[in-house]
Design a protein around this motif. Structure first.
Motif, mmCIF file in Angstrom:
data_model
loop_
_atom_site.group_PDB
_atom_site.id
_atom_site.type_symbol
_atom_site.label_atom_id
_atom_site.label_comp_id
_atom_site.label_asym_id
_atom_site.label_seq_id
_atom_site.Cartn_x
_atom_site.Cartn_y
_atom_site.Cartn_z
ATOM 1 N N GLY A 100 0.821 -1.211 0.000
ATOM 2 C CA GLY A 100 0.000 0.000 0.000
ATOM 3 C C GLY A 100 0.849 1.253 0.000
ATOM 4 N N GLY A 101 1.890 1.243 0.826
ATOM 5 C CA GLY A 101 2.781 2.392 0.875
ATOM 6 C C GLY A 101 3.505 2.593 -0.447
ATOM 7 N N ALA A 102 3.913 1.463 -1.047
ATOM 8 C CA ALA A 102 4.614 1.565 -2.325
ATOM 9 C C ALA A 102 3.715 2.192 -3.382
ATOM 10 N N HIS A 103 2.446 1.820 -3.350
ATOM 11 C CA HIS A 103 1.535 2.379 -4.342
ATOM 12 C C HIS A 103 1.477 3.890 -4.254
ATOM 13 N N LEU A 104 1.585 4.402 -3.025
ATOM 14 C CA LEU A 104 1.525 5.857 -2.863
ATOM 15 C C LEU A 104 2.694 6.543 -3.560
ATOM 16 N N SER A 105 3.898 5.986 -3.347
ATOM 17 C CA SER A 105 5.048 6.692 -3.896
ATOM 18 C C SER A 105 5.346 6.294 -5.332
ATOM 19 N N LEU A 106 4.807 5.159 -5.768
ATOM 20 C CA LEU A 106 5.119 4.703 -7.114
ATOM 21 C C LEU A 106 3.980 4.915 -8.094
ATOM 22 N N SER A 107 2.844 5.339 -7.589
ATOM 23 C CA SER A 107 1.740 5.512 -8.519
ATOM 24 C C SER A 107 0.874 6.709 -8.183
ATOM 25 N N TYR A 108 0.391 6.755 -6.950
ATOM 26 C CA TYR A 108 -0.620 7.748 -6.641
ATOM 27 C C TYR A 108 -0.073 9.168 -6.658
ATOM 28 N N THR A 109 0.989 9.413 -5.909
ATOM 29 C CA THR A 109 1.470 10.802 -5.801
ATOM 30 C C THR A 109 2.066 11.301 -7.109
ATOM 31 N N PRO A 110 2.973 10.618 -7.754
ATOM 32 C CA PRO A 110 3.994 9.714 -7.245
ATOM 33 C C PRO A 110 5.190 10.505 -6.760
ATOM 34 N N GLY A 111 6.107 9.808 -6.161
ATOM 35 C CA GLY A 111 7.269 10.522 -5.666
ATOM 36 C C GLY A 111 7.358 10.396 -4.166
ATOM 37 N N TRP A 112 8.222 11.177 -3.585
ATOM 38 C CA TRP A 112 8.302 11.155 -2.120
ATOM 39 C C TRP A 112 8.157 12.575 -1.580
ATOM 40 N N THR A 113 7.223 12.717 -0.637
ATOM 41 C CA THR A 113 7.135 13.972 0.102
ATOM 42 C C THR A 113 6.949 13.632 1.567
ATOM 43 N N GLU A 114 7.224 14.600 2.397
ATOM 44 C CA GLU A 114 6.947 14.393 3.810
ATOM 45 C C GLU A 114 5.460 14.125 3.981
ATOM 46 N N ASN A 115 5.171 13.222 4.882
ATOM 47 C CA ASN A 115 3.768 12.945 5.187
ATOM 48 C C ASN A 115 2.982 12.552 3.946
ATOM 49 N N ILE A 116 3.581 11.698 3.141
ATOM 50 C CA ILE A 116 2.918 11.281 1.904
ATOM 51 C C ILE A 116 1.638 10.512 2.208
ATOM 52 N N THR A 117 1.578 9.918 3.391
ATOM 53 C CA THR A 117 0.404 9.108 3.706
ATOM 54 C C THR A 117 -0.755 9.950 4.226
ATOM 55 N N GLY A 118 -0.464 11.087 4.786
ATOM 56 C CA GLY A 118 -1.536 11.947 5.286
ATOM 57 C C GLY A 118 -2.471 11.239 6.262
ATOM 58 N N GLY A 119 -1.949 10.331 7.037
ATOM 59 C CA GLY A 119 -2.808 9.683 8.020
ATOM 60 C C GLY A 119 -3.550 8.468 7.492
ATOM 61 N N ARG A 120 -3.239 8.042 6.265
ATOM 62 C CA ARG A 120 -3.950 6.885 5.707
ATOM 63 C C ARG A 120 -3.820 5.652 6.590
ATOM 64 N N GLY A 121 -2.651 5.484 7.175
ATOM 65 C CA GLY A 121 -2.460 4.305 8.014
ATOM 66 C C GLY A 121 -3.493 4.244 9.126
ATOM 67 N N TRP A 122 -3.891 5.395 9.610
ATOM 68 C CA TRP A 122 -4.905 5.425 10.670
ATOM 69 C C TRP A 122 -6.287 5.197 10.111
ATOM 70 N N ILE A 123 -6.517 5.760 8.931
ATOM 71 C CA ILE A 123 -7.815 5.561 8.298
ATOM 72 C C ILE A 123 -8.023 4.082 8.011
ATOM 73 N N VAL A 124 -6.933 3.381 7.718
ATOM 74 C CA VAL A 124 -7.043 1.937 7.487
ATOM 75 C C VAL A 124 -7.613 1.237 8.704
ATOM 76 N N ILE A 125 -7.156 1.647 9.891
ATOM 77 C CA ILE A 125 -7.669 1.019 11.117
ATOM 78 C C ILE A 125 -9.183 1.189 11.174
ATOM 79 N N ALA A 126 -9.639 2.365 10.798
ATOM 80 C CA ALA A 126 -11.090 2.591 10.791
ATOM 81 C C ALA A 126 -11.755 1.769 9.704
ATOM 82 N N LEU A 127 -11.087 1.655 8.544
ATOM 83 C CA LEU A 127 -11.681 0.897 7.440
ATOM 84 C C LEU A 127 -11.840 -0.575 7.805
ATOM 85 N N VAL A 128 -10.926 -1.085 8.612
ATOM 86 C CA VAL A 128 -11.041 -2.480 9.039
ATOM 87 C C VAL A 128 -12.343 -2.675 9.805
#
Lengths: 317, 357
Positions: free
Chosen positions: A210-238
């Protein structure tokens, strides 16, 4: 209009892919009874490392593999601390996130080439491109589903497989038993600790992709805080998926959709102030959580493993 | 041969004290490995960090500047964690406190007498932080919504709001292009004690002492402990769980709010970038390392502040990436978590394949 809906579907799927990977992974982890709050850290570390590998080797395969290893290693650490060392899972997961966040920033500032002062920010690397499925991708509106990058296709195929494994195979049954009632599972000969280790690492590997998809497709690239809290939203999505992998797609679509809507609203110059739009994903997460929890309290079977986040010790009562 | 953990007959205080020390050493070693891997000399870096944080009185006051919000947020977090209420929202509560204090400082001066402006700012900061923490607490008590996510999501919302406020509606028109509010009126300035270290330090120490007394010497503290450890017993004994949770979490958020209010009125004296520096998350580490003891939070906070200030100074002088301090903070927890088991379990090695039931 058709173009609008097509583009919304396209953005939604693209934005949701990383979420679906991580959600499926965490569903498996939690079903085994382990709560992994380290997903945010894992996604950040995987994003920066896979991007770095992609930059220096040009190989997307190596990059995704790196992400998988990163996720696996970090979640292995969490598994070790939570299962073997019986630390509090909430604190263990949080510390992985804190470490992962700091370390990812650090790496993003040091792994880059001399020409960019060591920074990985602002660089271009090999990335996933959309692969159109001939014929199907021309369907109006729904055709957007068939014009995505390979990772999205993989995750869409993964959904029914993940469901089938969990609910229709013996391994899946063992997994669920461990999460519901480890004592009984143990008495039946299932190795509780090993099961938990396996599925925690699996969850980490998924989060890594999932993280790779962010930097290799969605954004793409690397920036600070590229996830924007997605990891936490995943907990809610579960929770939103009621711990059922086949439902993971809906929550991810919801959030992918919010992203898409934010995009369009801003682009169209609507009068909604930007901060409110930016807050939407987080406030909606809270709303979703409230709804699901209230609904859960009314049902008898909700899918949440009874033994979630409770350490299992065989010799104790 | 088997290696396994066996539960101790009684809690080992020795291990509980030794573990943090050993963990800190282990984390220093691990971080040294990372530093060496990127081509830096760990010994030089550590020496420079120590000098930067504690080398002179001036440097020490800078360390205190960072320690004050850490002490406040960590004792606030510790309060919540006592009840096993995972308040991850200290960061957002701090920011809300800063916003509220700024609101008072900027907009109440027209009708409030001067000397009351500063106390009002601090109090409103506390109230704002408390209410902000109270929302997830209410959701937990009334609707059983898990607080880990709600407190966390509110952090993001708070930071977005804060960024929007000082660069938008409250922005100073004469600000020379820098986003931020106007300077607060002088009556709303929190006095400084030495260097930039401000009166927030006094608040921090006093509140820490009060909390310590409350937790360990009063019945209320005992009730809180019970709610955290054994809810059933608490209920049987007639403790009003819901109300206690609400009060305790309000206090937790209020203290974080005070931290934000002090930051804003003591350091920058305006609302601008730099209020949200992750202290709310560091506070979690500190609280946990201090075993939720408010008095222990004080020296641990100073230590962490030293790491941050030291990290800043080597960044400037030696080109070490600014994320260094954060990495070290994260590193400390792992050995600690692993070591935490030793307070309750001892490691046994069983040679000879004896059958264990």
């Amino acid at each position: 209009m058709i173009i609008l809906i097509t583009s919304i579907i396209a953005i939604t799927l693209k934005a949701g892919t990383s979420l679906v990977f991580a959600t499926i992974g965490e569903i498996y982890t939690e079903k085994s009874g382990i709560l992994n709050l380290g997903i945010e850290g894992i996604m950040l570390m995987s994003a920066v490392l896979s991007f770095t590998v992609s930059y220096y080797t040009g190989s997307l395969f190596a990059a995704v593999l790196t992400a998988m290893v990163t996720g696996g290693v970090l979640s292995l650490l969490h598994a070790f601390l939570s299962i073997t060392m019986r630390a509090q899972q909430v604190v263990s997961g949080l510390s992985i996130t804190l470490f992962g966040t700091g370390m990812a920033s650090f790496l993003g500032q040091t792994l880059g080439p001399e020409s960019n002062s060591g920074y990985m920010i602002g660089l271009n690397a090999a990335k996933f491109k959309a692969v159109a499925i001939p014929g199907l991708s021309r369907i109006p509106m729904l055709g957007a589903v068939f014009n995505q990058d390979p990772l999205t296709y993989i995750v869409l195929l993964l959904l029914p497989i993940a469901w089938f494994f969990m609910f229709r195979t013996r391994h899946g049954l063992s997994l669920r038993a461990v999460g519901e009632n480890p004592q009984t599972a143990d008495a039946m000969g299932i190795n509780v600790a090993r099961t938990r280790y396996i599925y925690t690492v699996f969850g980490g590997i998924m989060a890594g992709i999932g993280g790779a998809h962010l930097s290799l497709s969605y954004t793409p690239g690397w920036t600070e805080n590229i996830t924007g809290g997605r990891g936490w939203i995943v907990i809610a999505l579960v929770i939103f998926s009621l711990w059922n992998p086949s439902r993971a797609i809906w929550g991810a679509m919801l959030f992918g959709g919010i992203n898409a809507v934010q995009f369009r609203l801003q682009a169209s110059g609507a009068q909604i102030p930007a901060p409110i739009l930016n807050m939407l994903p987080y406030l909606v997460t809270i709303g979703v959580l409230i709804l699901i929890t209230v609904w859960e309290n009314r049902k008898s079977y909700t899918g949440s493993p009874d033994a979630l986040a409770t350490p299992y010790q065989r010799e104790e009562k | 041969m088997r290696i396994f953990f066996e539960k101790r007959k009684s809690y080992s205080a020795g291990a509980a004290v030794l573990t943090p020390v050993i963990s800190f050493v282990v984390s220093l070693v691990l971080t040294a490995a990372i530093l060496a891997a990127v081509g830096l000399n760990p010994a030089n870096v550590y020496a420079a960090m120590f000098r930067g944080a504690f080398g002179s009185w001036r440097d020490f006051t800078e360390t205190l500047v960072k320690a004050i919000p850490l002490i406040l947020t960590s004792i606030g977090v510790a309060t919540a964690f006592r009840l096993k209420f995972w308040n991850i929202g200290a960061e957002g509560q701090l920011v809300l406190g800063g916003i509220a204090a700024s609101w008072v400082a900027l907009f109440w001066s027209s009708w409030m007498p001067g000397p009351l402006l500063l106390p009002a700012a601090i109090i409103m900061g506390a109230v704002a932080g408390g209410i902000f923490a109270g929302i997830p607490a209410l959701l937990k008590v009334k609707l059983k919504v898990d607080e880990t996510l709600t407190t966390l999501m509110l952090n993001y919302a708070a930071i977005i709001a804060y960024d929007g406020i000082y660069s938008g509606p409250w922005r100073d028109p004469d600000g020379f292009g820098f986003p931020g509010t106007a300077l607060f009126p002088a009556e709303a300035w929190l006095p400084r004690l030495s260097g930039r270290a401000h009166m927030g330090l006094v608040f921090a120490l006093v509140i820490a002492a009060l909390l310590w007394f409350a937790f360990y010497k009063t019945r209320w503290g005992f009730e809180l402990q019970m709610i955290g450890n054994n809810k059933k017993a608490a209920r049987v004994l007639g403790v009003n769980i819901g109300r206690n949770i609400l009060i305790a979490i309000f206090i937790s958020g209020a203290i974080a709010g005070i931290a934000g209010a002090c930051e804003v009125t003591g350091i920058a004296r305006r609302l601008q970038q730099g209020l949200s520096l992750g202290y709310g998350y560091t506070a979690i580490i500190i609280a946990w390392m201090s075993r939720l003891n408010p008095l222990v939070c004080v020296p641990v906070s100073i230590l962490m502040a030293g790491l941050l200030v030291g990290g800043d100074s080597v960044q400037i002088m030696m080109g070490v990436p600014s994320a260094m301090g954060q990495v070290m903070q994260g590193m400390i927890l792992f050995p600690m978590l692993a070591g935490s088991i030793f307070a309750e379990y001892r490691l046994k090695i069983n040679i000879g394949g004896e059958v264990q039931a």
